[in-house]
Design a protein around this motif. Structure first.
Motif, PDB file in Angstrom:
ATOM      1  N   VAL A   1      -1.671  -5.960  -6.459  1.00 56.71           N
ATOM      2  CA  VAL A   1      -0.954  -6.353  -7.678  1.00 56.71           C
ATOM      3  C   VAL A   1      -1.716  -5.873  -8.916  1.00 56.71           C
ATOM      4  N   GLY A   2      -3.019  -6.167  -8.971  1.00 58.36           N
ATOM      5  CA  GLY A   2      -3.827  -5.718 -10.101  1.00 58.36           C
ATOM      6  C   GLY A   2      -3.882  -4.204 -10.200  1.00 58.36           C
ATOM      7  N   THR A   3      -4.028  -3.541  -9.057  1.00 57.16           N
ATOM      8  CA  THR A   3      -4.074  -2.075  -9.033  1.00 57.16           C
ATOM      9  C   THR A   3      -2.758  -1.489  -9.526  1.00 57.16           C
ATOM     10  N   ALA A   4      -1.652  -2.106  -9.116  1.00 57.87           N
ATOM     11  CA  ALA A   4      -0.331  -1.627  -9.531  1.00 57.87           C
ATOM     12  C   ALA A   4      -0.151  -1.761 -11.044  1.00 57.87           C
ATOM     13  N   TYR A   5      -0.561  -2.904 -11.600  1.00 63.95           N
ATOM     14  CA  TYR A   5      -0.447  -3.091 -13.052  1.00 63.95           C
ATOM     15  C   TYR A   5      -1.308  -2.067 -13.802  1.00 63.95           C
ATOM     16  N   TYR A   6      -2.500  -1.795 -13.273  1.00 66.30           N
ATOM     17  CA  TYR A   6      -3.386  -0.831 -13.931  1.00 66.30           C
ATOM     18  C   TYR A   6      -2.724   0.547 -13.999  1.00 66.30           C
ATOM     19  N   TRP A   7      -2.183   1.007 -12.868  1.00 65.05           N
ATOM     20  CA  TRP A   7      -1.587   2.344 -12.852  1.00 65.05           C
ATOM     21  C   TRP A   7      -0.238   2.384 -13.561  1.00 65.05           C
ATOM     22  N   ALA A   8       0.441   1.254 -13.628  1.00 68.24           N
ATOM     23  CA  ALA A   8       1.647   1.184 -14.468  1.00 68.24           C
ATOM     24  C   ALA A   8       1.238   1.372 -15.927  1.00 68.24           C
TER      25      ALA A   8
ATOM     26  N   ALA B   1       5.661   4.507 -12.982  1.00 67.71           N
ATOM     27  CA  ALA B   1       5.559   3.135 -13.490  1.00 67.71           C
ATOM     28  C   ALA B   1       6.548   2.221 -12.781  1.00 67.71           C
ATOM     29  N   SER B   2       7.767   2.717 -12.584  1.00 67.26           N
ATOM     30  CA  SER B   2       8.795   1.922 -11.915  1.00 67.26           C
ATOM     31  C   SER B   2       8.370   1.551 -10.498  1.00 67.26           C
ATOM     32  N   GLU B   3       7.771   2.510  -9.796  1.00 65.20           N
ATOM     33  CA  GLU B   3       7.345   2.258  -8.416  1.00 65.20           C
ATOM     34  C   GLU B   3       6.159   1.299  -8.372  1.00 65.20           C
ATOM     35  N   PHE B   4       5.195   1.497  -9.277  1.00 64.20           N
ATOM     36  CA  PHE B   4       4.037   0.593  -9.316  1.00 64.20           C
ATOM     37  C   PHE B   4       4.472  -0.847  -9.584  1.00 64.20           C
ATOM     38  N   LEU B   5       5.439  -1.010 -10.482  1.00 63.29           N
ATOM     39  CA  LEU B   5       5.856  -2.360 -10.875  1.00 63.29           C
ATOM     40  C   LEU B   5       6.663  -3.082  -9.801  1.00 63.29           C
ATOM     41  N   LYS B   6       7.111  -2.341  -8.787  1.00 62.55           N
ATOM     42  CA  LYS B   6       7.791  -2.997  -7.664  1.00 62.55           C
ATOM     43  C   LYS B   6       6.816  -3.854  -6.859  1.00 62.55           C
ATOM     44  N   ILE B   7       5.535  -3.514  -6.937  1.00 59.76           N
ATOM     45  CA  ILE B   7       4.544  -4.237  -6.123  1.00 59.76           C
ATOM     46  C   ILE B   7       4.391  -5.687  -6.582  1.00 59.76           C
ATOM     47  N   PRO B   8       4.104  -5.953  -7.875  1.00 61.93           N
ATOM     48  CA  PRO B   8       4.035  -7.367  -8.280  1.00 61.93           C
ATOM     49  C   PRO B   8       5.385  -8.077  -8.204  1.00 61.93           C
ATOM     50  N   GLU B   9       6.469  -7.307  -8.348  1.00 64.35           N
ATOM     51  CA  GLU B   9       7.794  -7.922  -8.294  1.00 64.35           C
ATOM     52  C   GLU B   9       8.169  -8.335  -6.870  1.00 64.35           C
ATOM     53  N   LEU B  10       7.930  -7.435  -5.913  1.00 65.56           N
ATOM     54  CA  LEU B  10       8.354  -7.687  -4.536  1.00 65.56           C
ATOM     55  C   LEU B  10       7.288  -8.367  -3.684  1.00 65.56           C
TER      56      LEU B  10
ATOM     57  N   GLY C   1       0.817  -1.212   0.000  1.00 68.14           N
ATOM     58  CA  GLY C   1       0.000   0.000   0.000  1.00 68.14           C
ATOM     59  C   GLY C   1       0.846   1.256   0.000  1.00 68.14           C
ATOM     60  N   THR C   2       1.921   1.239   0.769  1.00 72.19           N
ATOM     61  CA  THR C   2       2.812   2.399   0.812  1.00 72.19           C
ATOM     62  C   THR C   2       3.508   2.589  -0.534  1.00 72.19           C
ATOM     63  N   ARG C   3       3.938   1.488  -1.145  1.00 71.21           N
ATOM     64  CA  ARG C   3       4.544   1.563  -2.488  1.00 71.21           C
ATOM     65  C   ARG C   3       3.561   2.182  -3.487  1.00 71.21           C
ATOM     66  N   TYR C   4       2.306   1.783  -3.364  1.00 75.03           N
ATOM     67  CA  TYR C   4       1.290   2.324  -4.270  1.00 75.03           C
ATOM     68  C   TYR C   4       1.205   3.839  -4.137  1.00 75.03           C
ATOM     69  N   TRP C   5       1.177   4.349  -2.907  1.00 82.23           N
ATOM     70  CA  TRP C   5       1.039   5.795  -2.717  1.00 82.23           C
ATOM     71  C   TRP C   5       2.275   6.552  -3.177  1.00 82.23           C
ATOM     72  N   ILE C   6       3.441   5.941  -3.059  1.00 78.12           N
ATOM     73  CA  ILE C   6       4.644   6.566  -3.614  1.00 78.12           C
ATOM     74  C   ILE C   6       4.485   6.695  -5.130  1.00 78.12           C
ATOM     75  N   GLY C   7       4.077   5.595  -5.767  1.00 74.64           N
ATOM     76  CA  GLY C   7       3.870   5.616  -7.217  1.00 74.64           C
ATOM     77  C   GLY C   7       2.807   6.614  -7.635  1.00 74.64           C
TER      78      GLY C   7
END
Length: 211
Positions: free
Chosen positions: A151-158, A134-143, A115-121
């Protein structure tokens, strides 16, 4: 016993007692000071949270920051950093929010980090720094591949970030990943975005405008 020896022993005993008393006094004073700091931090945190709940973010910030300058064992620093980040975010000071969220994530529990990674992105996205977003959002599915909806939210915003940069094919790929099996409302919406990007590419490829 020789009087000189007796005086020496007596003086030595008194000095040892005085030293012990000084150590005890210092210990008690230190304990009292620590307890006072703990009470002050708890009081400031309570006041800051009340101000935050009342949308008085500017007033809450100094109180949160005072807790970081005098840390309390009972109040996790990551929680305070998160509140500072949330306050800056609501004030529209996104770069400051990023710094605070980055401070929060250092000692956060792993389950909270996505969640914190998402808000940074998202702060990067709002600053139109789409490559970093995009780089920050993609750290979520990676890490945190186990992070469920994040994960789905991160891919969407990426995908959104890539689309803003004109990287249509990458955007489409991320939208498709966000869509998953397409059964959820979010999944169906992401799949529609992927199809919309493909349609735009086809129209642009023919040289005709869709308008």
């Amino acid at each position: 016993m020789d009087c000189g020896k007796f005086a020496t022993v007596f003086q030595g005993g008194c000095m040892r007692k005085a030293l012990v008393l000084l150590i005890i006094a210092a210990f008690l004073l230190g304990g009292a000071t620590f307890a006072s700091c703990e009470t002050s931090a708890a009081s400031n945190y309570k006041k800051a949270n009340a101000l935050f709940s009342s949308a008085r973010y500017k007033e809450a910030l100094p109180l949160y920051e005072s807790i970081l300058s005098s840390p309390s064992e009972k109040i996790p620093a990551s929680d305070v950093y998160t509140r500072i980040g949330d306050s800056y975010y609501r004030l529209g000071l996104y770069q400051n929010a990023i710094y605070a969220y980055q401070g929060a994530i250092v000692n956060q529990d792993r389950t909270v980090q996505p969640g914190t990674r998402y808000w940074i992105g998202f702060c990067y996205f709002l600053l139109r720094r789409h490559d970093q977003a995009a780089s920050e959002f993609l750290k979520i599915p990676e890490l945190y591949p186990e992070a469920g909806m994040w994960v789905g939210t991160a891919y969407y915003w990426a995908g959104r970030s890539c689309e803003q940069q004109g990287k249509k094919e990458l955007a489409r790929q991320y939208y498709k990943k966000a869509g998953g099996n397409g059964k959820s409302t979010q999944g169906r919406f992401a799949m529609k975005k992927a199809e919309a990007v493909r349609s735009k590419e086809r129209v642009q490829g023919t040289g005709y405008s869709s308008q």
